[in-house]
Structures are given as C-alpha cells and as structure tokens.
Design a protein around this motif. Structure first.
Motif, mmCIF file in Angstrom:
data_model
loop_
_atom_site.group_PDB
_atom_site.id
_atom_site.type_symbol
_atom_site.label_atom_id
_atom_site.label_comp_id
_atom_site.label_asym_id
_atom_site.label_seq_id
_atom_site.Cartn_x
_atom_site.Cartn_y
_atom_site.Cartn_z
ATOM 1 N N ALA A 220 47.052 56.464 -62.671
ATOM 2 C CA ALA A 220 47.459 55.747 -61.457
ATOM 3 C C ALA A 220 48.978 55.692 -61.440
ATOM 4 O O ALA A 220 49.591 55.003 -62.253
ATOM 5 C CB ALA A 220 46.863 54.350 -61.439
ATOM 6 N N SER A 221 49.595 56.423 -60.531
ATOM 7 C CA SER A 221 51.048 56.474 -60.472
ATOM 8 C C SER A 221 51.643 55.138 -60.049
ATOM 9 O O SER A 221 52.657 54.699 -60.574
ATOM 10 C CB SER A 221 51.489 57.578 -59.504
ATOM 11 N N THR A 222 50.971 54.480 -59.082
ATOM 12 C CA THR A 222 51.440 53.176 -58.584
ATOM 13 C C THR A 222 50.253 52.230 -58.432
ATOM 14 O O THR A 222 49.210 52.626 -57.904
ATOM 15 C CB THR A 222 52.150 53.324 -57.223
ATOM 16 N N LEU A 223 50.422 51.003 -58.883
ATOM 17 C CA LEU A 223 49.427 49.959 -58.677
ATOM 18 C C LEU A 223 50.100 48.775 -57.988
ATOM 19 O O LEU A 223 51.227 48.399 -58.337
ATOM 20 C CB LEU A 223 48.826 49.496 -59.998
ATOM 21 N N VAL A 224 49.411 48.201 -57.018
ATOM 22 C CA VAL A 224 49.913 47.021 -56.320
ATOM 23 C C VAL A 224 49.305 45.782 -56.961
ATOM 24 O O VAL A 224 48.109 45.754 -57.276
ATOM 25 C CB VAL A 224 49.562 47.080 -54.818
ATOM 26 N N LYS A 225 50.131 44.780 -57.153
ATOM 27 C CA LYS A 225 49.723 43.549 -57.835
ATOM 28 C C LYS A 225 48.401 42.989 -57.314
ATOM 29 O O LYS A 225 47.504 42.647 -58.090
ATOM 30 C CB LYS A 225 50.840 42.517 -57.686
ATOM 31 N N ALA A 226 48.234 42.941 -55.999
ATOM 32 C CA ALA A 226 47.047 42.326 -55.409
ATOM 33 C C ALA A 226 45.761 43.080 -55.731
ATOM 34 O O ALA A 226 44.672 42.496 -55.683
ATOM 35 C CB ALA A 226 47.222 42.232 -53.893
ATOM 36 N N ASP A 227 45.874 44.365 -56.051
ATOM 37 C CA ASP A 227 44.676 45.177 -56.317
ATOM 38 C C ASP A 227 44.191 45.077 -57.761
ATOM 39 O O ASP A 227 43.055 45.466 -58.068
ATOM 40 C CB ASP A 227 44.959 46.653 -56.006
ATOM 41 N N ILE A 228 45.030 44.562 -58.645
ATOM 42 C CA ILE A 228 44.722 44.634 -60.072
ATOM 43 C C ILE A 228 43.564 43.736 -60.503
ATOM 44 O O ILE A 228 42.711 44.174 -61.284
ATOM 45 C CB ILE A 228 46.002 44.380 -60.899
ATOM 46 N N PRO A 229 43.453 42.476 -60.030
ATOM 47 C CA PRO A 229 42.315 41.649 -60.474
ATOM 48 C C PRO A 229 40.959 42.303 -60.240
ATOM 49 O O PRO A 229 40.071 42.236 -61.101
ATOM 50 C CB PRO A 229 42.480 40.364 -59.657
ATOM 51 N N SER A 230 40.780 42.945 -59.090
ATOM 52 C CA SER A 230 39.487 43.585 -58.815
ATOM 53 C C SER A 230 39.270 44.799 -59.713
ATOM 54 O O SER A 230 38.137 45.095 -60.111
ATOM 55 C CB SER A 230 39.384 43.990 -57.345
ATOM 56 N N LEU A 231 40.335 45.514 -60.054
ATOM 57 C CA LEU A 231 40.212 46.668 -60.958
ATOM 58 C C LEU A 231 39.795 46.205 -62.353
ATOM 59 O O LEU A 231 39.012 46.881 -63.029
ATOM 60 C CB LEU A 231 41.537 47.431 -61.026
ATOM 61 N N ILE A 232 40.297 45.045 -62.767
ATOM 62 C CA ILE A 232 39.890 44.482 -64.058
ATOM 63 C C ILE A 232 38.440 44.019 -63.994
ATOM 64 O O ILE A 232 37.650 44.274 -64.906
ATOM 65 C CB ILE A 232 40.829 43.329 -64.472
ATOM 66 N N GLU A 233 38.096 43.348 -62.895
ATOM 67 C CA GLU A 233 36.734 42.847 -62.731
ATOM 68 C C GLU A 233 35.711 43.993 -62.743
ATOM 69 O O GLU A 233 34.630 43.880 -63.309
ATOM 70 C CB GLU A 233 36.627 42.063 -61.426
ATOM 71 N N LYS A 234 36.087 45.125 -62.144
ATOM 72 C CA LYS A 234 35.194 46.296 -62.088
ATOM 73 C C LYS A 234 35.283 47.150 -63.348
ATOM 74 O O LYS A 234 34.665 48.199 -63.432
ATOM 75 C CB LYS A 234 35.527 47.141 -60.862
ATOM 76 N N LYS A 235 36.105 46.664 -64.326
ATOM 77 C CA LYS A 235 36.290 47.334 -65.614
ATOM 78 C C LYS A 235 36.919 48.716 -65.477
ATOM 79 O O LYS A 235 36.788 49.560 -66.370
ATOM 80 C CB LYS A 235 34.958 47.444 -66.383
ATOM 81 N N GLU A 236 37.614 48.953 -64.374
ATOM 82 C CA GLU A 236 38.383 50.185 -64.251
ATOM 83 C C GLU A 236 39.666 50.082 -65.075
ATOM 84 O O GLU A 236 40.228 51.092 -65.490
ATOM 85 C CB GLU A 236 38.671 50.485 -62.787
ATOM 86 N N ILE A 237 40.134 48.854 -65.257
ATOM 87 C CA ILE A 237 41.173 48.564 -66.251
ATOM 88 C C ILE A 237 40.493 47.727 -67.321
ATOM 89 O O ILE A 237 39.911 46.684 -67.026
ATOM 90 C CB ILE A 237 42.355 47.794 -65.637
ATOM 91 N N SER A 238 40.537 48.189 -68.566
ATOM 92 C CA SER A 238 39.758 47.513 -69.607
ATOM 93 C C SER A 238 40.464 47.586 -70.952
ATOM 94 O O SER A 238 41.512 48.227 -71.104
ATOM 95 C CB SER A 238 38.361 48.155 -69.716
ATOM 96 N N GLY A 239 39.856 46.923 -71.937
ATOM 97 C CA GLY A 239 40.324 46.996 -73.328
ATOM 98 C C GLY A 239 41.752 46.528 -73.492
ATOM 99 O O GLY A 239 42.200 45.556 -72.872
#
Length: 288
Positions: A220-239
């Motif tokens: 992911a070249s760029t991530l927006v702050k508001a999108d990150i909680p859902s990415l964590i919740e969906k385990k797309e960002i993990s560990g």
C-alpha cells in the motif's frame, strides 16, 4: 551519455522535495538489519549527512534489541518478553543501558561522523529529553509488572533544538527517567513517534525489515488515517504491523505531517522515500 542523463533526471525529480522540506525536521526510527549490516549502516549514514547538507534536519532514534539479547545470553541471563516488550529487572536495565547508550549509540554516531557528518549521541536522560513513567502490560483486565519498562510521559525537545541550531545530527537511545531518577527501557518506535510529535516533524519514518504495509499481498503506497481502523478490524493489517501503524497514527494526531513505514534493507531507503515521486514504502496521511 544515457547514464549521465539518468543521474540528471534523478536530481530534477528530487528538486521539488528538496525545496519543500528545506528547514523541516524528519524523525527516523532506525533499527533492524539496516543497523546491523555494514553496507546498509554506511548508506544510512550517508543519507543522514546528505539530508543535513541540503537543509533538512534528521533526528535519529535507534533500537538495539538483538544486541541486548546477545549480551544477556553471553552472561547467562534469559530474555523474557510480555506483549512484545522485554521484561526489564534491575540487572537487565543495566545491560540495556550499557548496550544502547554505550555501544549501539556510539557506533551510529561514529558511522555518521566518518562520512563527514556531525552527530551527537544522547539518551533520554540528557537534557531531560524523555520523561517516563512505569508501563504495565494489561491482560484480561489485570496489570502485569514488566519491571523497568516505561512509557513516554513527556518530551523536552530543548536539547534537540540547540543541537539543530549548531548543525548537529542527534542520535537518541530510547532510555527515559522519572521524578525519582528511576531509569526505564522504552520501545524505540514509541519514543521516536513522541519525539516527532514534540518537534512537530514534517515526517516520521519507521525503518523496518519489510516493504511497508501489505494489503492483500500488495504494498500500500498510501494509507489514509480514517481507513486504517477498518483494515485492522478486517485483519488486512495484522500482527507486528499493528503497533507500528498505531504509532504512526499517534504521531499524525500529535501534529506530524506524514508517517512512513519503509524497508530499511534497501540501500539509501530514506532518500528514495523522501525524494522520489513513488517512494518505496507506505506513507500514512491524515486525509486527502
């Protein structure tokens, strides 16, 4: 001629960024293989000197977990971790401080000075830089004592401002202290983020041993702050990436312009991230 034109084009591409970031502060958390491999440590040192020469102010905060673990092993002391943090009794704290301040810090300073820079080594005790408080690991609603593991309570950036004014590059070991003079071992990512906040840095850069944040196996070249909680919740960002991303979010909330998670095993990674259009890792921004 083609080879020379490529060099010229690279300089032209970097020009807008040099102009934009002139006089700005960049806080870099330095660790992993970037710090332990000789060729990478030299390229990092060159990057820092070049940044300073073109008017950008690098501030380096370093780790040293593997080096601490190795010395503890040599003296026959087993490393224990809770929630990813090293349990730090009095004896371990002495080793942590000796390795971070007395060895790793001075090696980084020497590397920068050897390639033409002016680096100064500090710990959080110097100039009252990092005030700390005891950190407990909370599990199932219970506090677990990890010894002299600390959280950042306050950053006093006065010594860093003074060093910048005199054109020095600060190199900081993440050791803090409290009102009673107790010394604390602080996570380097967290310390770097809080220093970036205190300095209102333009950029906070975390050097890691991976490309950046991978979403669906792709960088992911760029991530927006508001999108990150859902990415964590969906385990797309993990560990282990979760605390690094959260550290970046805290820095942005604290006034830092952008946060970056990049692969420090790429030579000149910092320059490639700052001065090229595409960059090489993941930038995290407040919003579009």
């Amino acid at each position: 001629m083609k080879r020379f034109m490529e060099k010229v084009n690279t300089l032209i591409e970097s020009f807008p960024y040099i102009k934009e970031f002139n006089g700005k502060t960049v806080v870099i958390k330095y660790g992993g293989h970037a710090m332990t491999e000789e060729s990478l440590s030299r390229s990092f040192a060159l990057d820092m000197v070049l940044l300073k020469l073109i008017g950008i102010n690098p501030v380096i905060v370093h780790g040293g977990g593997p080096q601490i673990g190795e010395l503890l092993k040599q003296i026959g002391k087993k490393s224990e971790f809770i929630g990813g943090m090293r349990v730090t009794d009095n004896e371990t704290m002495d080793i942590v401080e000796m390795v971070l301040v007395g060895k790793v810090n001075k090696e980084i300073v020497n590397n920068i000075n050897m390639v033409g820079g002016k680096a100064v080594g500090l710990s959080g005790k110097d100039g009252g830089l990092i005030k700390a408080k005891k950190l407990y690991h909370v599990e199932s609603g219970k506090e677990i004592d990890m010894g002299q593991v600390g959280a950042v309570q306050n950053i006093n950036p006065e010594v860093l401002v003074t060093l910048d004014r005199e054109r020095f590059i600060p190199v900081i070991a993440p050791i803090g202290f409290d009102d009673n003079g107790t010394t604390y071992n602080i996570n380097a990512d967290t310390a770097a983020g809080k220093i970036a906040e205190a300095l209102k840095a333009e950029k906070f850069i975390l050097l890691t041993d991976v490309e950046g944040v991978l979403i669906g196996g792709n960088l992911a070249s760029t991530l927006v702050k508001a999108d990150i909680p859902s990415l964590i919740e969906k385990k797309e960002i993990s560990g282990g990436m979760i605390p690094k991303v959260n550290c970046c979010l805290e820095a942005i909330d604290g006034g830092v312009g952008k946060a970056h998670i990049i692969n420090g095993t790429v030579e000149h990674a910092v320059l490639l991230e700052i001065f090229t259009d595409a960059g090489i890792g993941t930038e995290i921004i407040a919003g579009r």
